[in-house]
Design a protein around this motif. Structure first.
Motif, PDB file in Angstrom:
ATOM      1  N   ALA A   1      40.898  29.252  38.676  1.00 40.86           N
ATOM      2  CA  ALA A   1      41.630  30.235  37.871  1.00 40.86           C
ATOM      3  C   ALA A   1      43.041  30.306  38.426  1.00 40.86           C
ATOM      4  CB  ALA A   1      40.973  31.605  37.922  1.00 40.86           C
ATOM      5  N   HIS A   2      43.992  30.666  37.571  1.00 41.05           N
ATOM      6  CA  HIS A   2      45.360  30.796  38.086  1.00 41.05           C
ATOM      7  C   HIS A   2      45.553  32.131  38.802  1.00 41.05           C
ATOM      8  CE1 HIS A   2      46.395  33.542  34.795  1.00 41.05           C
ATOM      9  NE2 HIS A   2      45.924  32.662  33.923  1.00 41.05           N
ATOM     10  N   GLU A   3      44.569  33.028  38.675  1.00 40.79           N
ATOM     11  CA  GLU A   3      44.650  34.325  39.338  1.00 40.79           C
ATOM     12  C   GLU A   3      43.245  34.920  39.370  1.00 40.79           C
ATOM     13  OE1 GLU A   3      47.433  38.294  38.906  1.00 40.79           O
ATOM     14  OE2 GLU A   3      46.771  37.296  37.079  1.00 40.79           O
ATOM     15  N   TRP A   4      42.817  35.397  40.565  1.00 41.04           N
ATOM     16  CA  TRP A   4      41.516  36.038  40.682  1.00 41.04           C
ATOM     17  C   TRP A   4      41.704  37.547  40.821  1.00 41.04           C
ATOM     18  CZ3 TRP A   4      37.502  33.062  39.636  1.00 41.04           C
ATOM     19  CH2 TRP A   4      37.554  31.697  39.910  1.00 41.04           C
ATOM     20  N   PRO A   5      40.854  38.351  40.201  1.00 38.98           N
ATOM     21  CA  PRO A   5      40.973  39.806  40.411  1.00 38.98           C
ATOM     22  C   PRO A   5      40.666  40.158  41.861  1.00 38.98           C
ATOM     23  CG  PRO A   5      39.521  39.290  38.542  1.00 38.98           C
ATOM     24  CD  PRO A   5      39.763  38.012  39.277  1.00 38.98           C
ATOM     25  N   ALA A   6      41.514  40.953  42.473  1.00 45.49           N
ATOM     26  CA  ALA A   6      41.242  41.394  43.836  1.00 45.49           C
ATOM     27  C   ALA A   6      40.248  42.542  43.848  1.00 45.49           C
ATOM     28  CB  ALA A   6      42.538  41.833  44.511  1.00 45.49           C
ATOM     29  N   LEU A   7      40.282  43.364  42.783  1.00 44.96           N
ATOM     30  CA  LEU A   7      39.473  44.583  42.761  1.00 44.96           C
ATOM     31  C   LEU A   7      39.048  44.878  41.331  1.00 44.96           C
ATOM     32  CD1 LEU A   7      38.424  47.189  44.232  1.00 44.96           C
ATOM     33  CD2 LEU A   7      40.670  48.209  43.737  1.00 44.96           C
ATOM     34  N   ILE A   8      37.769  45.224  41.159  1.00 43.20           N
ATOM     35  CA  ILE A   8      37.245  45.704  39.885  1.00 43.20           C
ATOM     36  C   ILE A   8      36.642  47.081  40.139  1.00 43.20           C
ATOM     37  CG2 ILE A   8      35.584  45.329  38.017  1.00 43.20           C
ATOM     38  CD1 ILE A   8      35.740  42.322  38.633  1.00 43.20           C
ATOM     39  N   VAL A   9      37.143  48.097  39.438  1.00 46.02           N
ATOM     40  CA  VAL A   9      36.645  49.465  39.599  1.00 46.02           C
ATOM     41  C   VAL A   9      35.799  49.832  38.387  1.00 46.02           C
ATOM     42  CG1 VAL A   9      37.258  51.900  39.904  1.00 46.02           C
ATOM     43  CG2 VAL A   9      38.686  50.114  40.932  1.00 46.02           C
ATOM     44  N   ILE A  10      34.602  50.353  38.641  1.00 45.68           N
ATOM     45  CA  ILE A  10      33.707  50.810  37.573  1.00 45.68           C
ATOM     46  C   ILE A  10      33.564  52.325  37.716  1.00 45.68           C
ATOM     47  CG2 ILE A  10      31.383  50.657  36.589  1.00 45.68           C
ATOM     48  CD1 ILE A  10      31.255  47.811  37.819  1.00 45.68           C
ATOM     49  N   ASP A  11      34.132  53.060  36.789  1.00 46.17           N
ATOM     50  CA  ASP A  11      34.231  54.518  36.857  1.00 46.17           C
ATOM     51  C   ASP A  11      33.638  55.117  35.562  1.00 46.17           C
ATOM     52  OD1 ASP A  11      34.933  57.130  37.318  1.00 46.17           O
ATOM     53  OD2 ASP A  11      37.103  56.781  37.374  1.00 46.17           O
ATOM     54  N   THR A  12      32.377  55.468  35.538  1.00 53.66           N
ATOM     55  CA  THR A  12      31.437  55.735  36.601  1.00 53.66           C
ATOM     56  C   THR A  12      30.157  54.931  36.396  1.00 53.66           C
ATOM     57  OG1 THR A  12      30.408  57.518  35.353  1.00 53.66           O
ATOM     58  CG2 THR A  12      32.210  58.154  36.809  1.00 53.66           C
ATOM     59  N   LEU A  13      29.248  54.984  37.402  1.00 52.34           N
ATOM     60  CA  LEU A  13      27.947  54.343  37.242  1.00 52.34           C
ATOM     61  C   LEU A  13      27.201  54.939  36.060  1.00 52.34           C
ATOM     62  CD1 LEU A  13      25.386  53.358  39.955  1.00 52.34           C
ATOM     63  CD2 LEU A  13      24.639  54.765  38.046  1.00 52.34           C
TER      64      LEU A  13
ATOM     65  N   ARG B   1      35.228  36.518  42.591  1.00 48.58           N
ATOM     66  CA  ARG B   1      35.687  36.599  43.985  1.00 48.58           C
ATOM     67  C   ARG B   1      36.375  37.930  44.250  1.00 48.58           C
ATOM     68  NH1 ARG B   1      38.099  30.373  44.379  1.00 48.58           N
ATOM     69  NH2 ARG B   1      36.371  29.423  43.228  1.00 48.58           N
ATOM     70  N   ALA B   2      35.850  38.988  43.651  1.00 43.38           N
ATOM     71  CA  ALA B   2      36.494  40.299  43.671  1.00 43.38           C
ATOM     72  C   ALA B   2      35.699  41.297  44.501  1.00 43.38           C
ATOM     73  CB  ALA B   2      36.633  40.829  42.246  1.00 43.38           C
ATOM     74  N   THR B   3      36.391  42.300  45.000  1.00 40.86           N
ATOM     75  CA  THR B   3      35.733  43.488  45.525  1.00 40.86           C
ATOM     76  C   THR B   3      35.405  44.388  44.336  1.00 40.86           C
ATOM     77  OG1 THR B   3      36.921  43.357  47.627  1.00 40.86           O
ATOM     78  CG2 THR B   3      36.025  45.510  47.011  1.00 40.86           C
ATOM     79  N   VAL B   4      34.182  44.893  44.280  1.00 42.70           N
ATOM     80  CA  VAL B   4      33.750  45.746  43.177  1.00 42.70           C
ATOM     81  C   VAL B   4      33.482  47.145  43.718  1.00 42.70           C
ATOM     82  CG1 VAL B   4      32.071  46.084  41.334  1.00 42.70           C
ATOM     83  CG2 VAL B   4      32.719  43.763  42.011  1.00 42.70           C
ATOM     84  N   LEU B   5      34.164  48.138  43.154  1.00 39.83           N
ATOM     85  CA  LEU B   5      34.040  49.526  43.593  1.00 39.83           C
ATOM     86  C   LEU B   5      33.461  50.364  42.457  1.00 39.83           C
ATOM     87  CD1 LEU B   5      34.643  51.872  45.603  1.00 39.83           C
ATOM     88  CD2 LEU B   5      36.934  51.997  44.571  1.00 39.83           C
ATOM     89  N   VAL B   6      32.362  51.069  42.737  1.00 40.13           N
ATOM     90  CA  VAL B   6      31.676  51.883  41.740  1.00 40.13           C
ATOM     91  C   VAL B   6      31.826  53.359  42.092  1.00 40.13           C
ATOM     92  CG1 VAL B   6      29.468  52.378  40.613  1.00 40.13           C
ATOM     93  CG2 VAL B   6      29.979  50.049  41.377  1.00 40.13           C
TER      94      VAL B   6
END
Length: 361
Positions: free
Chosen positions: A173-185, A214-219
């Motif tokens: 990919a030309h760019e990978w997401p560093a962070l994906i936030v899921i608000d809310t569970l 390849r991202a950090t996933v925050l829930v």
């Protein structure tokens, strides 16, 4: 998958010892390519903290609340991509974004993409499939057919039997997401939160997003009835790398928000960070909140900006009380507010009065 090729490599003891150290998205807080959660009571500013973190990363800033972001990596020309899924809607998120912009006036744009509708994080979810298609197009995702990794998250039924295993192809990919936030569970969950099988299905999809992108996933999640742990099956906590409890205390006119680490796979568990939620006037009878590190000083972000402007007025010759007050009026600071700021500057020992004129220390 049929026809796929995967190569397993046996590491020697020396190779194991020479593996690179853990990479951090936020130093000693969130690891790169990890799964994490902020959990707590409603109204404890979990989403405000999460958005502040997301915006700071997407702005390419070098620190989040004094914690280094992507330590050791250059920040001059890089603004990591962040995906923020606001499953509860976008009106409040837009206000948070405007408030964050007022707090960070030198930041012109964010590499942040928003989803303002629920996305069901489940293996048969059409909304999750649509989200992946959008991200794939955005980042130029391409697979080459060879297996690169097996997911670290298995799906088990309520009896503990293995239901599925995910294989991931090598991809670019030309760019990978560093962070994906899921608000809310709660707004992203399909099934019964108390079901181990349903929660493992949710965990599996978090792992899918982590591995594929390849991202950090925050829930963002709520607490249970007794408020001592997260709501729902304990399998959720079991699938996480980092977990943080968020609590709030109202101290007079101030709001103190505490973030406590109660699970950390890569470093010692038990860290604590303390913040303050400040009211920001957005105009048109709208307000929001911004987060700063807690200080025994009661200065708000607006107050700090105004005080910075006041101090910039003081040249080597200094200003009298009246001259300084007139200058404050030119930038919209009322006489009463100017007097309050002057008291704060004197309490913090930032100015000195010499022969009737104020000077910076």
């Amino acid at each position: 998958p049929e026809g796929a090729v995967m190569h397993v490599h046996l590491l020697t003891d020396a190779e194991l010892l020479n593996l690179p150290p853990i990479q951090w998205l936020v130093k000693d807080f969130l690891a790169v390519e990890s799964k994490a959660s902020f959990w707590g009571d409603p109204g404890t500013y979990k989403s405000f903290l999460a958005f502040d973190l997301a915006a700071t990363v997407a702005a390419g800033l070098s620190e989040w609340q004094d914690l280094p972001i992507l330590p050791g990596q250059p920040h001059q020309y890089t603004k990591p991509l962040v995906i923020y899924i606001a499953a509860e809607g976008g009106a409040g998120l837009a206000k948070r974004r405007r408030a964050w912009g007022l707090q960070h006036e030198d930041v012109k744009d964010l590499n942040l993409r928003y989803v303002i509708q629920p996305v069901m994080i489940a293996d048969d979810s059409l909304s999750l499939k649509s989200l992946e298609e959008e991200i794939d197009t955005l980042i130029g995702y391409q697979e080459n057919g060879e297996i690169e990794e097996i997911s670290d998250q298995f799906t088990l039924d309520d009896e503990g039997n293995l239901m599925g295993l995910d294989f991931y192809p090598q991809a670019t990919a030309h760019e990978w997401p560093a962070l994906i936030v899921i608000d809310t569970l709660a707004e992203s969950f399909k099934g019964d939160e108390n079901s181990t099988a349903d929660m493992n299905n949710f965990n599996r999809q978090l792992a899918h997003l982590r591995v594929k992108y390849r991202a950090t996933v925050l829930v963002i999640h709520h607490c249970g009835r007794d408020k001592t742990h997260e709501r729902g099956a304990t399998a959720f906590r079991g699938g996480l790398d980092s977990n943080f409890e968020v609590s709030k205390a109202e101290l007079g006119s101030r709001i103190k928000v505490t973030l406590r680490n109660d699970k950390q796979r890569e470093t010692a568990t038990g860290g604590k960070w303390v913040f303050e939620a400040h009211l920001v006037n957005l105009g048109h009878d709208e307000t929001s909140k911004v987060m700063t590190l807690w200080s025994e000083s009661s200065r708000t972000p607006q107050m700090r900006r105004n005080i910075k402007q006041l101090l910039q007025m003081l040249d080597e010759s200094g200003l009298t009380y009246t001259e300084w007050k007139e200058g404050a009026g030119l930038i919209g600071i009322s006489p009463a507010t100017y007097k309050r700021y002057l008291v704060s500057l004197e309490e913090h020992d930032e100015i000195v009065n010499i022969n009737g004129k104020y000077h910076r220390k």
